[in-house]
Design a protein around this motif. Structure first.
Motif, PDB file in Angstrom:
ATOM      1  N   ASP A 100      -3.272  -4.972   2.412  1.00 52.69           N
ATOM      2  CA  ASP A 100      -3.712  -3.636   2.803  1.00 52.69           C
ATOM      3  C   ASP A 100      -3.700  -3.500   4.320  1.00 52.69           C
ATOM      4  N   ASP A 101      -3.451  -2.277   4.780  1.00 53.89           N
ATOM      5  CA  ASP A 101      -3.441  -1.971   6.215  1.00 53.89           C
ATOM      6  C   ASP A 101      -2.429  -2.833   6.982  1.00 53.89           C
TER       7      ASP A 101
ATOM      8  N   ASP B 116       2.979   2.745   3.190  1.00 52.97           N
ATOM      9  CA  ASP B 116       2.957   1.780   4.285  1.00 52.97           C
ATOM     10  C   ASP B 116       4.314   1.776   4.998  1.00 52.97           C
TER      11      ASP B 116
ATOM     12  N   PRO C  10       0.831  -1.205   0.000  1.00 48.45           N
ATOM     13  CA  PRO C  10       0.000   0.000   0.000  1.00 48.45           C
ATOM     14  C   PRO C  10       0.865   1.254   0.000  1.00 48.45           C
TER      15      PRO C  10
END
Length: 391
Positions: A108-109, A61, A58
């Motif tokens: 993601d995340d 990140d 991402p």
């Protein structure tokens, strides 16, 4: 004493002018060192191939950025890593070809999940030829993720003992990125073992030392065959003095040859044998042990051909048994102790100790082994019936 010195000096000068002495004492062993180094010299050297890592993560990140920085820092250990930031589709389609290559896909995340203590799976796709380089890259990534996991554990532990929530982020970051509470200094522990190149040099020097000292016996028998020995014995010189002069010639020739081989081999093959005085003591003891075999051969060999055969047998058996070509190992304690009495093995063991920084007190056992070998063989030669040159 003057007659002994004159004979020794004359024979030593003749020996140094003898092409056979130069050939077997210097040329052949140096040539073998070069050949064996070409064949085996690179077995301990590992060159890493360049590795390409495609990273899909991402935007912005933190964890992926940290991993990328860690991979790029691998240049410090000689691993050439190229990081390509690609989207997931391109990363999965990475064509590594003949080069080592990997693709890493961060979900993601990732940073939020790691910070919250939730499990995170980073998908790693290895190329067909990733090999050791790929394993190193995966280990680095795993280590970085474990550091973040420690930060999460520290944050939860801090919360459980009542640390102000506003300070928990700082605690987690310190645990994840902080260095150890101690300093490390890079050093290399001595294992008292010669490197591959140094063992090759020491082994060949020890092997050809046994051939070099044989020229004293051979020259004595040649002089008997051409009538020179009879003229020498007509002079007021004891027979034992003639043999002793040949032994001294063998000893000094061996010292010169072995010293040159160790010096030249150390230079050409980057071998460090340690303290020069201690190495000199080992060389002198080894030459004394090898020369003692001359007293035995001179009493059993009736011709120069017999002397050459006998010394060749001694040289090959003691050289191979001492590890001149490759290490010898055995499960039998008795055979192992017997191999330890070999002067070639003792020389190599002593040079291994000095190469690790050992002093004269550390090589007492190898020195005593070679001195004891010389004394025992010299004593045995007195018990053998004399059927050789002086019979």
């Amino acid at each position: 004493m003057r007659a002994l010195a004159t004979l020794t000096l004359n024979d030593l000068l003749q020996g140094l002018r003898d092409k056979s002495v130069i050939l077997f004492g210097l040329v052949v062993p140096l040539a073998l060192m070069f050949v064996f180094n070409l064949v085996f010299g690179s077995t301990d050297d590992r060159e890493f191939r360049p590795v390409t890592v495609a990273v899909s993560a991402p935007e912005g990140d933190e964890v992926a950025a940290t991993v990328t920085t860690a991979l790029e820092s691998l240049d410090g250990i000689g691993l050439d890593v190229t990081v390509d930031r690609l989207d997931e589709e391109s990363a999965r389609a990475l064509d590594t070809g003949d080069e080592a290559g990997l693709a890493m896909l961060f979900p993601d995340d990732t940073t939020a999940d790691v910070t919250a203590g939730r499990p995170v799976t980073v998908e790693v796709l290895e190329g067909d030829s990733a090999g050791l380089e790929g394993s190193i890259v995966v280990t680095v990534v795993d280590t970085v993720l474990q550091q973040y996991a420690r930060g999460t554990v520290a944050a939860y532990a801090g919360a459980s003992v009542g640390i102000d929530p506003a300070d928990l982020e700082a605690v987690a970051r310190e645990a994840a990125t902080g260095g150890p509470a101690y300093d490390l200094e890079s050093a290399e522990a001595s294992n008292e073992q010669l490197s591959a190149g140094a063992a090759l040099v020491a082994g060949q020097a020890g092997l050809f030392l046994l051939f070099t000292v044989s020229f004293g016996v051979t020259s004595l028998l040649v002089e008997r065959e051409n009538g020179t020995l009879a003229r020498l014995r007509s002079l007021p010189i004891r027979g034992g003095g003639i043999v002793l002069a040949k032994a001294l010639v063998s000893f000094f020739t061996g010292v010169i040859s072995t010293s040159v081989l160790l010096a030249a081999g150390g230079y050409f093959f980057d071998a460090d044998f340690g303290s020069l005085p201690v190495v000199a003591a080992l060389v002198v003891a080894a030459c004394a042990a090898a020369t003692s075999l001359m007293f035995l051969v001179v009493r059993v060999a009736a011709t120069s051909e017999q002397a050459s055969i006998a010394t060749s047998i001694f040289a090959v058996v003691l050289g191979i048994g001492g590890g001149a070509f490759f290490p010898i190992s055995t499960d039998s304690p008795m055979v192992s102790r017997l191999l330890d009495l070999n002067p070639v093995a003792a020389l190599m063991r002593g040079l291994g100790i000095t190469s690790g920084g050992g002093g004269i007190s550390d090589v007492t056992t190898p020195l005593l082994t070679m001195v004891a070998f010389a004394l025992v063989v010299a004593a045995v030669s007195r018990l053998v019936p004399d059927r050789g040159a002086m019979a």
